[in-house]
Design an enzyme around this catalytic site. Structure first.
Site, mmCIF file in Angstrom:
data_model
loop_
_atom_site.group_PDB
_atom_site.id
_atom_site.type_symbol
_atom_site.label_atom_id
_atom_site.label_comp_id
_atom_site.label_asym_id
_atom_site.label_seq_id
_atom_site.Cartn_x
_atom_site.Cartn_y
_atom_site.Cartn_z
ATOM 1 N N HIS A 116 47.932 36.294 41.199
ATOM 2 C CA HIS A 116 48.838 37.631 41.527
ATOM 3 C C HIS A 116 48.554 37.477 42.803
ATOM 4 O O HIS A 116 49.749 38.141 44.067
ATOM 5 C CB HIS A 116 47.502 38.757 41.544
ATOM 6 C CG HIS A 116 47.740 39.169 40.266
ATOM 7 N ND1 HIS A 116 49.490 39.747 39.576
ATOM 8 C CD2 HIS A 116 46.890 39.505 39.119
ATOM 9 C CE1 HIS A 116 49.256 40.229 38.429
ATOM 10 N NE2 HIS A 116 48.531 40.182 37.858
ATOM 11 N N GLY A 171 39.965 42.732 35.513
ATOM 12 C CA GLY A 171 40.248 42.205 37.077
ATOM 13 C C GLY A 171 41.919 43.149 37.836
ATOM 14 O O GLY A 171 42.342 44.233 36.941
ATOM 15 N N CYS A 203 48.297 41.998 31.419
ATOM 16 C CA CYS A 203 48.140 42.029 32.475
ATOM 17 C C CYS A 203 48.485 44.112 33.085
ATOM 18 O O CYS A 203 49.152 43.879 32.333
ATOM 19 C CB CYS A 203 48.876 41.039 33.017
ATOM 20 S SG CYS A 203 49.642 41.544 35.288
ATOM 21 N N LEU A 204 47.670 44.243 33.865
ATOM 22 C CA LEU A 204 47.789 45.583 34.157
ATOM 23 C C LEU A 204 49.105 45.901 34.647
ATOM 24 O O LEU A 204 50.188 47.007 34.542
ATOM 25 C CB LEU A 204 46.634 46.791 34.618
ATOM 26 C CG LEU A 204 45.132 47.037 34.565
ATOM 27 C CD1 LEU A 204 44.218 46.711 35.986
ATOM 28 C CD2 LEU A 204 45.757 46.888 32.772
ATOM 29 N N GLN A 264 48.418 43.883 43.427
ATOM 30 C CA GLN A 264 48.935 45.221 42.424
ATOM 31 C C GLN A 264 49.395 46.699 42.999
ATOM 32 O O GLN A 264 49.456 47.015 42.087
ATOM 33 C CB GLN A 264 47.952 44.504 41.038
ATOM 34 C CG GLN A 264 48.166 44.192 40.267
ATOM 35 C CD GLN A 264 47.644 43.291 38.782
ATOM 36 O OE1 GLN A 264 46.470 42.571 39.309
ATOM 37 N NE2 GLN A 264 47.997 43.263 38.408
ATOM 38 N N HIS A 267 44.128 34.420 36.878
ATOM 39 C CA HIS A 267 45.213 35.124 36.652
ATOM 40 C C HIS A 267 45.162 35.516 38.059
ATOM 41 O O HIS A 267 45.899 35.927 38.516
ATOM 42 C CB HIS A 267 44.424 36.042 35.431
ATOM 43 C CG HIS A 267 45.182 37.421 34.980
ATOM 44 N ND1 HIS A 267 46.559 37.225 34.223
ATOM 45 C CD2 HIS A 267 45.886 38.167 36.120
ATOM 46 C CE1 HIS A 267 46.727 38.837 34.471
ATOM 47 N NE2 HIS A 267 46.472 38.674 35.130
ATOM 48 N N GLU A 268 43.918 36.843 38.390
ATOM 49 C CA GLU A 268 44.354 37.544 40.437
ATOM 50 C C GLU A 268 44.869 36.972 40.985
ATOM 51 O O GLU A 268 44.995 37.306 41.621
ATOM 52 C CB GLU A 268 42.922 38.270 40.013
ATOM 53 C CG GLU A 268 41.873 39.213 39.025
ATOM 54 C CD GLU A 268 42.924 40.322 38.944
ATOM 55 O OE1 GLU A 268 44.311 40.084 39.100
ATOM 56 O OE2 GLU A 268 42.910 40.703 37.473
HETATM 57 ZN ZN LIG Z 1 47.796 41.128 35.908
#
Ligand SMILES: [Zn+2]
Length: 205
Positions: free
Chosen positions: A175, A86, A129-130, A91, A171-172
């Site tokens: 963000h 995701g 998380c990226l 991000q 999670h997204e």
């Molecule tokens: Zn993340």
């Protein structure tokens, strides 16, 4: 959100020193090297912890144009290259309420997402998380959710999700409100995560 197979990569790395199957695996190794390089290039385009944009609330999308379509395509490609499941617009430094995720193999774009329903039953599972590198931590979330929104063309999206997909969209969505998993984990895991994240902050200056 990052995928759950970080450990496999470390494992692959160990085998680089194993010369036994050098010839058979030369092609595989070249492919892996290309994948790793693509992953690093993709990650370099993802805002990392400490970047203030990750703490900002994204704005509702009002215009559904070609640019939004291109942004969605770019984010899907980045998510795959980065080996994530995701990716939220914040991000990539875009403050618009939009995220992409991989729903059991299918790429989805959700614009202006709203959590319409969440189960009372929750589950704790590790999340990465990226934007947080290799740091992972336990996060408690409802196991089933209903997500409403539209796609990149403005067409209504109604998703009833469970398991990993339910976790990923929560999670997204976080963000888009400037919230990260370090805010959601238990105090001890948070301390551990911060200890790992602080040196990264200094290195990135
Ligand atoms: Zn993340």
């Amino acid at each position: 959100m990052s995928a759950q197979h970080e450990h496999e990569h470390k494992h692959d790395h160990d085998h680089d020193h194993d010369h036994e199957h050098e010839h058979e695996h030369e092609h595989d190794r070249a492919e892996q090297a290309v994948r790793r390089a693509s992953r690093l290039i993709a990650l370099a385009q993802v805002r990392q912890y400490g970047d203030p944009v990750l703490r900002m609330r994204a704005n509702e999308v009002e215009t559904f144009d070609e640019e939004l379509d291109r942004l969605s395509e770019r984010m899907i490609a980045l998510m795959h290259d980065a080996e994530g499941v995701g990716l939220a617009a914040t991000q990539v430094g875009v403050l618009r309420r939009l995220f992409v995720f991989n729903d059991e193999g299918e790429d989805r774009v959700v614009v202006n997402p709203v959590l319409a329903k969440a189960s009372r039953e929750t589950e704790v599972d590790e999340e990465g998380c990226l934007s947080l590198g290799p740091v992972r931590m336990p996060v408690e979330r409802p196991v089933e959710v209903t997500l409403d929104g539209v796609d990149q063309h403005g067409k209504a999206v109604h998703l009833e999700l469970e398991g990993l997909s339910a976790r990923v969209v929560q999670h997204e969505l976080d963000h888009l409100d400037g919230r990260l998993i370090v805010d959601r984990t238990d105090p001890e895991s948070r301390r551990e995560a911060m200890a790992q994240l602080r040196p990264r902050l200094i290195l990135s200056r």
